[in-house]
Design an enzyme around this catalytic site. Structure first.
Site, mmCIF file in Angstrom:
data_model
loop_
_atom_site.group_PDB
_atom_site.id
_atom_site.type_symbol
_atom_site.label_atom_id
_atom_site.label_comp_id
_atom_site.label_asym_id
_atom_site.label_seq_id
_atom_site.Cartn_x
_atom_site.Cartn_y
_atom_site.Cartn_z
ATOM 1 N N GLN A 46 0.821 -1.216 0.000
ATOM 2 C CA GLN A 46 0.000 0.000 0.000
ATOM 3 C C GLN A 46 0.856 1.268 0.000
ATOM 4 O O GLN A 46 0.463 2.283 -0.588
ATOM 5 C CB GLN A 46 -0.905 -0.032 1.244
ATOM 6 C CG GLN A 46 -2.086 0.908 1.192
ATOM 7 C CD GLN A 46 -3.268 0.342 0.426
ATOM 8 O OE1 GLN A 46 -3.621 -0.813 0.588
ATOM 9 N NE2 GLN A 46 -3.869 1.150 -0.429
ATOM 10 N N LYS B 298 1.785 1.792 -3.669
ATOM 11 C CA LYS B 298 0.563 2.020 -4.445
ATOM 12 C C LYS B 298 0.071 3.452 -4.221
ATOM 13 O O LYS B 298 -0.236 4.176 -5.156
ATOM 14 C CB LYS B 298 -0.502 1.023 -3.994
ATOM 15 C CG LYS B 298 -1.826 1.158 -4.708
ATOM 16 C CD LYS B 298 -2.912 0.335 -4.051
ATOM 17 C CE LYS B 298 -2.487 -1.129 -3.968
ATOM 18 N NZ LYS B 298 -3.621 -2.012 -3.639
ATOM 19 N N LYS C 128 -2.617 -0.840 6.687
ATOM 20 C CA LYS C 128 -3.605 -1.898 6.406
ATOM 21 C C LYS C 128 -4.026 -2.492 7.736
ATOM 22 O O LYS C 128 -3.276 -2.433 8.713
ATOM 23 C CB LYS C 128 -2.968 -2.985 5.529
ATOM 24 C CG LYS C 128 -3.961 -3.859 4.815
ATOM 25 C CD LYS C 128 -4.499 -3.233 3.534
ATOM 26 C CE LYS C 128 -5.635 -4.038 2.954
ATOM 27 N NZ LYS C 128 -6.067 -3.534 1.648
ATOM 28 N N ASP D 252 -11.923 -3.901 2.311
ATOM 29 C CA ASP D 252 -11.104 -4.871 1.575
ATOM 30 C C ASP D 252 -11.919 -6.162 1.614
ATOM 31 O O ASP D 252 -13.149 -6.108 1.823
ATOM 32 C CB ASP D 252 -9.718 -5.027 2.233
ATOM 33 C CG ASP D 252 -8.737 -5.827 1.364
ATOM 34 O OD1 ASP D 252 -8.143 -5.258 0.444
ATOM 35 O OD2 ASP D 252 -8.560 -7.048 1.600
HETATM 36 P P1 NDP Z 1 -14.608 -9.107 -1.634
HETATM 37 O O1 NDP Z 1 -14.671 -9.636 -0.247
HETATM 38 O O2 NDP Z 1 -15.673 -8.216 -2.119
HETATM 39 O O3 NDP Z 1 -14.476 -10.317 -2.675
HETATM 40 C C1 NDP Z 1 -13.437 -11.227 -2.605
HETATM 41 C C2 NDP Z 1 -13.655 -12.301 -3.650
HETATM 42 O O4 NDP Z 1 -12.516 -13.139 -3.701
HETATM 43 C C3 NDP Z 1 -14.837 -13.197 -3.329
HETATM 44 O O5 NDP Z 1 -15.377 -13.657 -4.534
HETATM 45 C C4 NDP Z 1 -14.176 -14.327 -2.548
HETATM 46 O O6 NDP Z 1 -14.887 -15.551 -2.582
HETATM 47 C C5 NDP Z 1 -12.890 -14.467 -3.321
HETATM 48 N N1 NDP Z 1 -11.865 -15.040 -2.422
HETATM 49 C C6 NDP Z 1 -11.425 -14.532 -1.259
HETATM 50 N N2 NDP Z 1 -10.509 -15.335 -0.701
HETATM 51 C C7 NDP Z 1 -10.401 -16.374 -1.543
HETATM 52 C C8 NDP Z 1 -9.616 -17.543 -1.533
HETATM 53 N N3 NDP Z 1 -8.757 -17.813 -0.523
HETATM 54 N N4 NDP Z 1 -9.747 -18.389 -2.594
HETATM 55 C C9 NDP Z 1 -10.602 -18.115 -3.622
HETATM 56 N N5 NDP Z 1 -11.371 -17.024 -3.673
HETATM 57 C C10 NDP Z 1 -11.268 -16.172 -2.651
HETATM 58 O O7 NDP Z 1 -13.168 -8.408 -1.746
HETATM 59 P P2 NDP Z 1 -12.675 -7.316 -2.783
HETATM 60 O O8 NDP Z 1 -13.294 -7.551 -4.110
HETATM 61 O O9 NDP Z 1 -12.799 -5.993 -2.146
HETATM 62 O O10 NDP Z 1 -11.110 -7.638 -2.853
HETATM 63 C C11 NDP Z 1 -10.571 -8.580 -3.781
HETATM 64 C C12 NDP Z 1 -9.080 -8.318 -3.918
HETATM 65 O O11 NDP Z 1 -8.857 -6.965 -4.378
HETATM 66 C C13 NDP Z 1 -8.261 -8.449 -2.629
HETATM 67 O O12 NDP Z 1 -6.965 -8.915 -2.953
HETATM 68 C C14 NDP Z 1 -8.151 -7.001 -2.163
HETATM 69 O O13 NDP Z 1 -7.036 -6.796 -1.317
HETATM 70 C C15 NDP Z 1 -7.975 -6.299 -3.498
HETATM 71 N N6 NDP Z 1 -8.278 -4.869 -3.491
HETATM 72 C C16 NDP Z 1 -9.525 -4.425 -3.117
HETATM 73 C C17 NDP Z 1 -9.794 -3.080 -3.155
HETATM 74 C C18 NDP Z 1 -11.172 -2.553 -2.893
HETATM 75 O O14 NDP Z 1 -11.395 -1.371 -3.153
HETATM 76 N N7 NDP Z 1 -12.097 -3.352 -2.426
HETATM 77 C C19 NDP Z 1 -8.751 -2.086 -3.482
HETATM 78 C C20 NDP Z 1 -7.530 -2.681 -3.964
HETATM 79 C C21 NDP Z 1 -7.310 -4.020 -3.925
HETATM 80 P P3 NDP Z 1 -15.635 -16.067 -1.247
HETATM 81 O O15 NDP Z 1 -16.882 -15.234 -1.168
HETATM 82 O O16 NDP Z 1 -15.875 -17.503 -1.501
HETATM 83 O O17 NDP Z 1 -14.702 -15.826 -0.096
#
Ligand code: NDP
Length: 446
Positions: A111, A114, A126, A166
Site C-alpha cells: 500500500q 501504491k 492496512k 477490503d
Molecule cells: P470481496 O470480499 O468483495 O471479494 C473477494 C472475492 O474473492 C470473493 O469472490 C471471494 O470468494 C474471493 N476469495 C477470497 N478469498 C479467496 C480464496 N482464498 N480463494 C478463492 N477465492 C477467494 O473483496 P474485494 O473484491 O474488495 O477484494 C478482492 C481483492 O482486491 C483483494 O486482494 C483485495 O485486497 C484487493 N483490493 C480491493 C480493493 C477494494 O477497493 N475493495 C482495493 C484494492 C485491492 P468467497 O466469497 O468464496 O470468499
C-alpha cells in the site's frame, strides 16, 4: 541479489519470521531497486530501505463479541501503520479467517508504494481481523464491527489513519464501523473512513473504482500495442467488489467476460457474464457462485473447485486474492493466447507466474498500479469530505480515468528511464519507492 539489498533482506526475514507473504512482497519490490540505489546512493546512506520495511506502528488487539446463541467469541484485530511520509496512513481492513500479521504486513507494505503512485497525499497502512463473516447474521456482523472499532478508534483520525474496505469489508461493515466511531468520539468526522454510503459522506464511483480502474489501466497497456478491449475474451476471478466492477467496465468497453469465481469454484458463461444476476446472488443474497450457473443453465456451467485459469482468454484479470494464479496457470494462459494480465487483487500472481508473463512478452500490470483506482478514489472521497462537497458520478469518473492514465504513464516512463521498457512491475516499484524515499529523506531520521 545485490549485496546492499541482501543485507536488508536478511534483517527483514530475521525480524519477521514466518510471515511468508510479507517476505514475498519485500522481495518483489527489492528486485526492482538495484538501479535506484546506484542512482541514489543517499537512500542507502540514510538507511531508507531498513526504515521502509519496518512499520511505524503495529497494533494487535482482542476483539470480544457475543454471537446469536449468546456465546462469547474472540477474534484478533490488527492495524499496521506502515509509512506516513506522504500523508495519513491509508489502506483497507480485511475480515477473513486467513488474516494474520504477515498478510496485513504484506498488504500494508504494498500500500505504501501504491498510494505513492497515485500522486496523492496518502501514506500506507492496512488492518483487519481473523473474523469470518461468512454465515454470520447482520446482528453478529454489527456487534463484531462495534467491538473492533471500540479498540481501533483511538488510533484513527482524518489526519492520522484512514481505513477503508477490503475482503469481507464492504459498505455495510463501513457503516457499522463509522457509526461506532461517531458514537465513541462524539464527532461527525467523515474523513476518518472511506467507502461510506453516498448519503452520509461517501463518494460516487468509490464502489466501482478498483474494478473500473483495473480495466482502465489494462486499456492503457493495450493501447501501447494498438489494441482495445473490443472483442477480447476476458477471464476474471472473484465475484466480490473488485471482480464485479471489472466485469462491468470490461463489457462496457466491448469485451466478453466469460468467467467469475469464489472460493467454492468458478463459472464459465460463453454468452458473457450477466452482471446483474451475479451481483444479485453475491451482493444481495450473499450466495455462492454455483447458484449463478443454476439460474443460467442455457449458457453457464459451474466447475466445483478447479482453476478459473483453465479457461482460454486473451485478457486475464485476477480479482480474488493473493497467490491465486500460479506458474502453471500462467503457462496455460500464455498457451491460450493471453496478451494482457492486470492484477485487480493484491499480489494474486506468484512471482514465478509473473516471470512467465514477462518472458512471454505478455503485458503485465502489477496490483500496486492496476488496482490503485480504489485508494485513489478514497483520497477523492477525503477531498470531498474536507471541503464538505460531493461531486457528480461523471466528474468523479473523469478524475479516476485521469489518475489511472497518469499511473500507467508514470510506470511506463519510469521503466524506460531505468532501462526496462515495458516492465510495469519495475516502473511501479521504482516510481512509488522514489517518491516515498525522497519524502523520508527530507523529513529526517524519524
Ligand atoms: P470481496 O470480499 O468483495 O471479494 C473477494 C472475492 O474473492 C470473493 O469472490 C471471494 O470468494 C474471493 N476469495 C477470497 N478469498 C479467496 C480464496 N482464498 N480463494 C478463492 N477465492 C477467494 O473483496 P474485494 O473484491 O474488495 O477484494 C478482492 C481483492 O482486491 C483483494 O486482494 C483485495 O485486497 C484487493 N483490493 C480491493 C480493493 C477494494 O477497493 N475493495 C482495493 C484494492 C485491492 P468467497 O466469497 O468464496 O470468499
Amino acid at each position: 541479489m545485490d549485496t546492499r539489498l541482501e543485507a536488508v533482506r536478511s534483517i527483514v526475514l530475521d525480524r519477521n519470521p514466518g510471515e511468508g507473504e510479507f517476505h514475498q512482497a519485500v522481495d518483489e519490490v527489492f528486485a526492482s531497486l538495484v538501479a535506484v540505489l546506484d542512482k541514489h546512493p543517499e537512500f542507502a546512506e540514510a538507511s531508507i530501505l531498513e526504515r521502509i520495511c519496518e512499520p511505524e506502528r503495529q497494533i494487535i488487539f482482542r476483539v470480544p463479541w457475543v454471537d446469536d446463541t449468546g456465546k462469547v467469541q474472540i477474534n484478533r484485530g490488527f492495524r499496521v501503520e506502515f509509512n506516513s511520509a506522504l500523508g495519513p496512513f491509508k489502506g483497507g481492513l480485511r475480515f477473513h479467517p486467513s488474516v494474520y500479521q504477515g498478510i496485513i504486513k504484506f498488504l500494508g507494505f504494498e500500500q505504501i508504494f501504491k498510494n505513492a503512485l497515485t500522486g496523492m497525499p496518502i501514506g500506507g497502512g492496512k488492518g483487519g481481523a481473523d473474523f469470518d463473516p461468512r454465515g454470520r447474521s447482520e446482528g453478529e456482523i454489527m456487534r463484531f464491527c462495534q467491538s473492533f472499532m471500540t479498540e481501533l478508534y483511538r488510533h484513527l483520525g482524518e489526519y492520522t489513519d484512514v481505513p477503508a474496505g477490503d475482503i469481507g469489508v464492504g459498505g455495510r461493515e463501513i457503516g457499522f464501523l463509522f457509526g461506532q466511531y461517531k458514537r465513541i468520539t462524539n464527532r461527525y468526522e467523515s474523513g476518518v473512513l472511506t467507502g461510506k454510503g453516498t448519503s452520509w459522506g461517501g463518494s460516487l464511483v468509490r464502489p466501482e473504482a478498483t474494478g473500473y480502474g483495473t480495466v482502465l489501466f489494462t486499456q492503457e497497456m493495450l493501447r501501447t500495442r494498438k489494441q482495445t478491449f473490443d472483442g477480447q475474451r476476458v477471464a476474471v476471478s472473484g465475484s466480490g467488489n473488485v471482480a464485479l466492477h471489472a466485469i462491468v467496465k470490461a463489457q462496457e468497453l466491448g469485451a466478453k467476460v466469460v468467467t467469475a469465481s469464489d472460493s467454492s469454484g468458478f463459472v464459465v458463461d460463453e454468452a458473457g457474464i450477466d452482471v446483474d444476476l451475479l451481483s444479485q446472488i453475491k451482493e444481495v443474497e450473499r450466495g455462492r457462485i454455483g447458484e449463478y450457473a443454476e439460474r443460467r443453465q442455457e449458457t453457464a456451467k459451474f466447475v466445483d473447485g478447479g482453476s478459473v485459469w483453465d479457461v482460454d482468454a486473451t485478457v486475464a484479470l485476477p480479482c480474488a486474492t493473493q497467490n491465486e494464479l500460479l506458474e502453471e496457470d500462467a503457462v496455460k494462459l500464455v498457451k491460450s493466447g493471453v496478451t494482457a494480465v492486470a492484477e485487480g487483487a493484491n499480489m494474486p500472481c506468484t512471482s514465478k507466474a509473473a516471470d512467465v508473463f514477462h518472458d512471454a512478452g505478455v503485458l503485465f500490470g502489477p496490483g500496486k498500479a492496476a488496482n490503485a483506482g480504489g485508494v485513489a478514489t478514497s483520497a477523492l472521497e477525503m477531498q470531498q469530505n474536507a471541503s464538505r462537497d460531493s461531486w457528480t458520478f461523471e466528474y468523479t469518473e473523469e478524475r479516476l480515468t485521469d489518475i489511472m492514465v497518469g499511473i500507467h504513464d508514470r510506470c511506463a516512463t519510469t521503466a524506460d528511464e531505468y532501462g526496462q521498457p515495458g516492465n510495469y512491475v519495475a516502473g511501479a516499484n521504482i516510481s512509488g519507492f522514489v517518491r516515498v524515499a525522497d519524502a523520508m529523506l527530507a523529513q529526517g531520521v524519524i
